[in-house]
Scaffold this motif. Structure first.
Motif, PDB file in Angstrom:
ATOM      1  N   MET A   1      61.834  38.622  56.212  1.00  0.00           N
ATOM      2  CA  MET A   1      60.743  39.280  56.878  1.00  0.00           C
ATOM      3  C   MET A   1      61.310  40.404  57.741  1.00  0.00           C
ATOM      4  O   MET A   1      61.745  40.183  58.861  1.00  0.00           O
ATOM      5  CB  MET A   1      59.943  38.312  57.717  1.00  0.00           C
ATOM      6  N   VAL A   2      61.273  41.589  57.205  1.00  0.00           N
ATOM      7  CA  VAL A   2      61.876  42.754  57.834  1.00  0.00           C
ATOM      8  C   VAL A   2      61.155  43.131  59.122  1.00  0.00           C
ATOM      9  O   VAL A   2      61.790  43.518  60.097  1.00  0.00           O
ATOM     10  CB  VAL A   2      61.856  43.945  56.846  1.00  0.00           C
ATOM     11  N   PHE A   3      59.841  43.016  59.144  1.00  0.00           N
ATOM     12  CA  PHE A   3      59.068  43.503  60.289  1.00  0.00           C
ATOM     13  C   PHE A   3      58.671  42.410  61.273  1.00  0.00           C
ATOM     14  O   PHE A   3      57.771  42.605  62.065  1.00  0.00           O
ATOM     15  CB  PHE A   3      57.820  44.228  59.793  1.00  0.00           C
ATOM     16  N   TYR A   4      59.331  41.265  61.238  1.00  0.00           N
ATOM     17  CA  TYR A   4      59.007  40.199  62.174  1.00  0.00           C
ATOM     18  C   TYR A   4      59.790  40.416  63.458  1.00  0.00           C
ATOM     19  O   TYR A   4      61.001  40.223  63.529  1.00  0.00           O
ATOM     20  CB  TYR A   4      59.319  38.830  61.565  1.00  0.00           C
ATOM     21  N   ASP A   5      59.098  40.861  64.505  1.00  0.00           N
ATOM     22  CA  ASP A   5      59.706  41.136  65.808  1.00  0.00           C
ATOM     23  C   ASP A   5      58.706  40.768  66.901  1.00  0.00           C
ATOM     24  O   ASP A   5      58.091  41.631  67.526  1.00  0.00           O
ATOM     25  CB  ASP A   5      60.089  42.621  65.899  1.00  0.00           C
ATOM     26  N   ARG A  10      62.901  45.423  68.666  1.00  0.00           N
ATOM     27  CA  ARG A  10      63.275  46.472  67.707  1.00  0.00           C
ATOM     28  C   ARG A  10      62.291  47.626  67.658  1.00  0.00           C
ATOM     29  O   ARG A  10      62.673  48.780  67.505  1.00  0.00           O
ATOM     30  CB  ARG A  10      63.393  45.880  66.295  1.00  0.00           C
ATOM     31  N   THR A  15      55.784  43.131  66.705  1.00  0.00           N
ATOM     32  CA  THR A  15      55.514  43.610  65.351  1.00  0.00           C
ATOM     33  C   THR A  15      55.556  42.436  64.393  1.00  0.00           C
ATOM     34  O   THR A  15      56.446  41.573  64.488  1.00  0.00           O
ATOM     35  CB  THR A  15      56.565  44.668  64.950  1.00  0.00           C
ATOM     36  N   TYR A  16      54.605  42.431  63.470  1.00  0.00           N
ATOM     37  CA  TYR A  16      54.496  41.354  62.494  1.00  0.00           C
ATOM     38  C   TYR A  16      54.332  41.945  61.103  1.00  0.00           C
ATOM     39  O   TYR A  16      53.798  43.037  60.949  1.00  0.00           O
ATOM     40  CB  TYR A  16      53.285  40.460  62.816  1.00  0.00           C
ATOM     41  N   PRO A  17      54.758  41.205  60.079  1.00  0.00           N
ATOM     42  CA  PRO A  17      54.508  41.668  58.712  1.00  0.00           C
ATOM     43  C   PRO A  17      53.017  41.570  58.388  1.00  0.00           C
ATOM     44  O   PRO A  17      52.261  40.858  59.052  1.00  0.00           O
ATOM     45  CB  PRO A  17      55.301  40.701  57.840  1.00  0.00           C
ATOM     46  N   TRP A  49      53.878  47.254  57.133  1.00  0.00           N
ATOM     47  CA  TRP A  49      54.160  46.934  55.734  1.00  0.00           C
ATOM     48  C   TRP A  49      54.494  48.219  54.995  1.00  0.00           C
ATOM     49  O   TRP A  49      54.469  49.290  55.570  1.00  0.00           O
ATOM     50  CB  TRP A  49      53.014  46.159  55.093  1.00  0.00           C
ATOM     51  N   ARG A  51      57.504  49.260  53.792  1.00  0.00           N
ATOM     52  CA  ARG A  51      58.731  49.839  54.357  1.00  0.00           C
ATOM     53  C   ARG A  51      58.490  50.575  55.678  1.00  0.00           C
ATOM     54  O   ARG A  51      59.150  51.563  55.981  1.00  0.00           O
ATOM     55  CB  ARG A  51      59.397  50.763  53.350  1.00  0.00           C
ATOM     56  N   GLY A  52      57.512  50.152  56.422  1.00  0.00           N
ATOM     57  CA  GLY A  52      57.222  50.749  57.718  1.00  0.00           C
ATOM     58  C   GLY A  52      56.360  51.990  57.659  1.00  0.00           C
ATOM     59  O   GLY A  52      56.091  52.608  58.681  1.00  0.00           O
TER      60      GLY A  52
END
Length: 115
Positions: A1-5, A10, A15-17, A49, A51-52
């Motif tokens: 999970m790239v966007f789990y913050d 970061r 930030t959540y997916p 989502w 890729r940002g």
């Protein structure tokens, strides 16, 4: 999970997916569906989502306020403006559709029809 913050370390804010927002948060559309508005609160979190490249901002539901209702004068002004968009300047007739800005006249007055 790239966007789990969830701490916002970061990305600056929590930030959540996509589809992983915690309970108690809603997007503007979700607030409007519940007849609520943000009410001056700032963005509390975000969804990311693709890729940002896609972002949806989240607001706290417990701080949201009810939507304001339009006054009779505001509704009358909107009705007058929408009616003006349906009057053809060439033949001065009220049409059941908005006059196309591209032609500036109703479909009956436009030479050769709409292209």
């Amino acid at each position: 999970m790239v966007f789990y913050d969830p701490t916002g370390e970061r990305f600056g804010i929590p930030t959540y997916p996509f589809k992983f927002a915690p309970d108690g948060y809603a997007t503007l559309r979700q607030l409007h569906a519940r007849n609520l508005r943000p009410g001056g609160q700032s963005v509390a979190a975000q969804l990311m989502w693709r890729r940002g490249k896609r972002v949806a901002y989240l607001y706290r539901i417990d701080l949201a306020l009810p939507k304001r209702t339009a006054t009779a004068a505001q509704l009358a002004a909107l009705d007058k403006a929408n009616r003006a968009k349906r009057v053809c300047p060439a033949c001065d007739q009220l049409k059941p559709y908005q006059i196309p800005r591209r032609t500036g006249a109703c479909l009956d007055c436009t030479p050769g029809g709409v292209s």
